[in-house]
Design a protein around this motif. Structure first.
Motif: not given
Length: 151
Positions: A9, A20, A22-23, A25, A38-39, A41, A44
């Motif tokens: 990460n 990173y 965009c979430g 992980r 990835v969540r 949001r 993204n």
């Protein structure tokens, strides 16, 4: 660098900043499997209020690439890696937390061993499947990786 989720990460923050931010992980990695999440949001999303396909692709590719990096590191050989093709299928709207899993560590190990033994480049297709929080498949990505022993 020992390949563990926290270091992966940090790596994304400096080397893959779009992933990173965009979430994307890494959550888990061992010699056979890598899990990346990835969540969905605001940053993204697409105009249809689901996750943009390219963000899903970043997470999926990272699950295959991190596993590849781990196996190359374990080999102690200088090996280059490159995605040469990819395919994807989308089966459900991607909202909430999406988890991508690649469990093809043994296939990578076999290809690396063959590349080392023969001195020839190898290609392999790796799959990462994305599921939502309900366990339903939302997308499947296939990446054709090329590996070659350097020198």
């Amino acid at each position: 660098m020992k390949i563990i989720p926290s270091k992966l990460n940090t790596y994304t923050m400096f080397k893959l900043p779009s992933a990173y931010f965009c979430g994307v992980r890494a959550k888990y990695i061992d010699s056979g499997k890598c899990v990346v999440t990835v969540r969905h949001r605001w940053i993204n999303q697409n105009p249809f209020k689901s996750m943009f396909w390219a963000v899903q692709g970043m997470a999926a590719e990272f699950s295959t690439g991190a596993l590849m990096m781990m196996k190359i590191q374990e080999s102690s050989k200088p090996i280059s890696m490159l995605v040469v093709k990819n395919e994807s299928t989308f089966t459900k709207k991607a909202t909430g937390l999406i988890t991508f899993v690649c469990n093809e560590g043994q296939m990578i190990e076999d290809a690396i061993n063959k590349a080392i033994e023969t001195g020839e480049g190898q290609t392999l297709w790796m799959t990462s499947v994305g599921t939502n929080e309900e366990g339903l498949e939302v997308s499947t990505f296939k990446f054709q990786w090329s590996i070659k022993v350097k020198g």
